[in-house]
Design an enzyme around this catalytic site. Structure first.
Site, PDB file in Angstrom:
ATOM      1  N   LYS A 111       1.944  -6.211   0.175  1.00 38.48           N
ATOM      2  CA  LYS A 111       2.138  -6.444  -1.457  1.00 38.48           C
ATOM      3  C   LYS A 111       2.159  -7.897  -1.368  1.00 38.48           C
ATOM      4  O   LYS A 111       1.347  -8.185  -2.257  1.00 38.48           O
ATOM      5  CB  LYS A 111       3.217  -5.889  -1.706  1.00 38.48           C
ATOM      6  CG  LYS A 111       3.036  -3.868  -1.634  1.00 38.48           C
ATOM      7  CD  LYS A 111       4.040  -3.494  -2.813  1.00 38.48           C
ATOM      8  CE  LYS A 111       3.472  -1.818  -2.587  1.00 38.48           C
ATOM      9  NZ  LYS A 111       4.837  -1.050  -3.312  1.00 38.48           N
ATOM     10  N   LYS A 194      -5.373   3.308   0.752  1.00 40.03           N
ATOM     11  CA  LYS A 194      -4.479   4.243   0.523  1.00 40.03           C
ATOM     12  C   LYS A 194      -4.791   4.530  -0.593  1.00 40.03           C
ATOM     13  O   LYS A 194      -5.522   3.872  -1.538  1.00 40.03           O
ATOM     14  CB  LYS A 194      -3.116   3.957   0.651  1.00 40.03           C
ATOM     15  CG  LYS A 194      -1.932   4.880   0.507  1.00 40.03           C
ATOM     16  CD  LYS A 194      -0.792   4.470   0.676  1.00 40.03           C
ATOM     17  CE  LYS A 194      -0.562   3.264   0.049  1.00 40.03           C
ATOM     18  NZ  LYS A 194       1.548   3.252  -0.482  1.00 40.03           N
ATOM     19  N   LYS A 197      -1.038   4.239  -6.975  1.00 38.62           N
ATOM     20  CA  LYS A 197      -0.656   3.830  -8.235  1.00 38.62           C
ATOM     21  C   LYS A 197      -0.645   2.573  -9.000  1.00 38.62           C
ATOM     22  O   LYS A 197      -1.531   2.780  -9.843  1.00 38.62           O
ATOM     23  CB  LYS A 197       0.691   4.855  -8.466  1.00 38.62           C
ATOM     24  CG  LYS A 197       1.463   4.994  -7.842  1.00 38.62           C
ATOM     25  CD  LYS A 197       3.027   5.458  -8.849  1.00 38.62           C
ATOM     26  CE  LYS A 197       3.594   5.476  -7.613  1.00 38.62           C
ATOM     27  NZ  LYS A 197       4.296   4.873  -6.565  1.00 38.62           N
TER      28      LYS A 197
HETATM   29  P1  TYM Z   1       5.872   5.578  -3.275  1.00 37.75           P
HETATM   30  O1  TYM Z   1       6.388   4.988  -5.235  1.00 37.75           O
HETATM   31  O2  TYM Z   1       4.662   4.336  -2.972  1.00 37.75           O
HETATM   32  O3  TYM Z   1       5.612   6.581  -3.177  1.00 37.75           O
HETATM   33  C1  TYM Z   1       6.419   8.194  -3.675  1.00 37.75           C
HETATM   34  C2  TYM Z   1       5.678   8.701  -2.149  1.00 37.75           C
HETATM   35  O4  TYM Z   1       4.466   9.162  -2.494  1.00 37.75           O
HETATM   36  C3  TYM Z   1       4.027   9.181  -1.237  1.00 37.75           C
HETATM   37  N1  TYM Z   1       2.567   8.377  -1.253  1.00 37.75           N
HETATM   38  C4  TYM Z   1       2.237   8.941  -0.309  1.00 37.75           C
HETATM   39  N2  TYM Z   1       0.928  10.196   0.625  1.00 37.75           N
HETATM   40  C5  TYM Z   1       0.194  10.273   1.005  1.00 37.75           C
HETATM   41  N3  TYM Z   1      -1.142   9.661   0.523  1.00 37.75           N
HETATM   42  C6  TYM Z   1      -0.609   8.439  -0.386  1.00 37.75           C
HETATM   43  N4  TYM Z   1      -1.470   7.950  -0.606  1.00 37.75           N
HETATM   44  C7  TYM Z   1       0.540   8.422  -0.845  1.00 37.75           C
HETATM   45  N5  TYM Z   1       1.314   7.391  -1.929  1.00 37.75           N
HETATM   46  C8  TYM Z   1       2.034   7.403  -2.165  1.00 37.75           C
HETATM   47  C9  TYM Z   1       4.779   7.917  -0.639  1.00 37.75           C
HETATM   48  O5  TYM Z   1       5.254   7.800   0.843  1.00 37.75           O
HETATM   49  C10 TYM Z   1       6.136   8.483  -1.230  1.00 37.75           C
HETATM   50  O6  TYM Z   1       6.838   9.694  -0.283  1.00 37.75           O
HETATM   51  N6  TYM Z   1       9.660   2.904  -0.827  1.00 37.75           N
HETATM   52  C11 TYM Z   1       8.911   4.363  -1.394  1.00 37.75           C
HETATM   53  C12 TYM Z   1      10.294   5.136  -2.945  1.00 37.75           C
HETATM   54  C13 TYM Z   1      11.517   4.567  -2.219  1.00 37.75           C
HETATM   55  C14 TYM Z   1      12.072   6.161  -1.472  1.00 37.75           C
HETATM   56  C15 TYM Z   1      13.561   5.695  -0.325  1.00 37.75           C
HETATM   57  C16 TYM Z   1      11.088   7.340  -0.433  1.00 37.75           C
HETATM   58  C17 TYM Z   1      12.560   4.467  -2.257  1.00 37.75           C
HETATM   59  N7  TYM Z   1      13.557   4.346  -2.085  1.00 37.75           N
HETATM   60  C18 TYM Z   1      13.758   6.208  -0.294  1.00 37.75           C
HETATM   61  C19 TYM Z   1      12.366   7.573   0.253  1.00 37.75           C
HETATM   62  C20 TYM Z   1      13.815   7.413   0.587  1.00 37.75           C
HETATM   63  C21 TYM Z   1       8.025   4.119  -2.761  1.00 37.75           C
HETATM   64  O7  TYM Z   1       7.508   2.854  -2.761  1.00 37.75           O
HETATM   65  O8  TYM Z   1       7.160   5.480  -2.800  1.00 37.75           O
END
Ligand code: TYM
Length: 335
Positions: A111, A194, A197
């Site tokens: 990032k 990947k 969004k």
């Molecule tokens: P974020 O917002 O990037 O994504 C949310 C969830 O979606 C999953 N994900 C995917 N899974 C499969 N293929 C993809 N292309 C893909 N893109 C996203 C992510 O693995 C995630 O599960 N840091 C985290 C948010 C967070 C969090 C937490 C998660 C903050 N605190 C505590 C678990 C527990 C994040 O940025 O997810």
């Protein structure tokens, strides 16, 4: 009953990757667990967000999560900024985590890119906040996609070091729940990246809000290779785009790549893409319609989120107060 926690950033419209890698599993876990699901707006601002857009996307994401099947009455859905316990514990964890640990985080490197010096300090300590999100509830099961695996390992390192430094067994170990199918949904334009969004190209992803025409057009244009589909999963080796589309089909249909290939192996991509587009529309159209319906009622989503936050706070506050006591902070005198 084990407690489940997971989060998602309101930094864009949720994608098919978020749905298949995470939200779909959030829904399934509700049957046998106490679940907390969080729209992590504090995490979102680690990269700059337009304030009005952040507000809108926070509501839209919450509505989409409910539309996917999360039940905010039986479980807890809330936005992170409404529960100060996350930030209180995150500060303690900033002081427990080592800089060397954070330096190893591949997502920060991705990032921040080449301009590391210009990345926010928040982006750097982001995994400490994520550990706090989970551990403020003593949650032990965390459904995520594969890209979050390293952050959860760090959360366990932090929990262990806290327990060691403060001579306690206060924080439990976390178990990541990463479903093997669709743990990594890849970009439609580049099977090695990947689906995200925040990708600048809207053609690279399917958004949960896309209409039928957009879904059909994006899948029709999705990158593939010139070979027909193989008859067995081993034949997908080295064919990232083909593997991705087959994986998406299997995850949406609730089946395996092997059985998808048993049906479509030997055929070209044209027919398969039509079938994949139809399946995707069938699964996503009801979610988009329900999201729209929920957002049409003014104030409804805000009420749901703040009610969830009050219930979340009631769980997190005593846990974080105990962590603060263990650290040596003064306790509020009883009235
Ligand atoms: P974020 O917002 O990037 O994504 C949310 C969830 O979606 C999953 N994900 C995917 N899974 C499969 N293929 C993809 N292309 C893909 N893109 C996203 C992510 O693995 C995630 O599960 N840091 C985290 C948010 C967070 C969090 C937490 C998660 C903050 N605190 C505590 C678990 C527990 C994040 O940025 O997810």
């Amino acid at each position: 009953m084990q407690r489940v926690f997971s989060g998602i950033q309101p930094s864009g419209i949720p994608t098919l990757g978020n749905y298949l890698g995470a939200i779909r599993n959030w829904v399934a876990l509700q049957a046998a667990h106490e679940c907390l699901y969080c729209v992590v707006d504090l995490h979102a601002i680690t990269t700059w967000q337009d304030p009005a857009t952040l507000q809108r996307q926070t509501r839209e994401l919450a509505a989409a999560i409910i539309a996917c099947g999360v039940d905010p009455d039986r479980h807890i859905l809330f936005h992170q900024s409404a529960v100060p316990a996350h930030v209180r514990l995150a500060w303690i964890f900033n002081c427990v985590a080592r800089i060397g640990w954070l330096n190893r985080m591949t997502q920060f490197k991705d990032k921040a890119g080449k301009d590391r010096e210009n990345a926010s300090a928040g982006l750097y300590v982001y995994p400490d906040l994520m550990a706090a999100d989970i551990l403020a509830y003593h949650a032990t099961r965390v459904p995520v996609g594969d890209d979050q695996r390293q952050h959860l390992e760090l959360a366990n390192d932090i929990a262990q070091k806290f327990n060691h430094d403060y001579e306690s067994a206060f924080f439990p170990m976390i178990e990541p729940l990463i479903m093997p199918e669709a743990a990594r949904v890849m970009s439609l334009r580049d099977g090695t990246k990947k689906m995200s969004k925040s990708d600048p190209s809207d053609q690279s992803r399917i958004n949960l809000s896309d209409d039928t025409d957009a879904i059909v057009a994006k899948i029709r244009k999705a990158k593939t290779d010139a070979e027909p589909l193989p008859s067995e999963p081993q034949g997908l080796e080295g064919r990232a785009e083909a593997r991705n589309l087959v994986g998406i089909y299997a995850a949406l249909a609730g089946t395996t790549p092997a059985s998808v290939l048993a049906e479509y192996g030997g055929q070209g991509f044209a027919g398969f893409k039509i079938a994949l587009a139809e399946l995707t529309v069938t699964k996503l159209a009801p979610i988009a319609a329900e999201t729209k319906r929920l957002l049409a009622e003014p104030g409804h989503i805000d009420r749901v989120l703040f009610a969830g936050a009050a219930r979340a706070e009631a769980i997190a506050d005593p846990i974080v107060a105990e962590a603060e006591r263990l650290v040596g902070f003064l306790q509020r005198p009883a009235k």
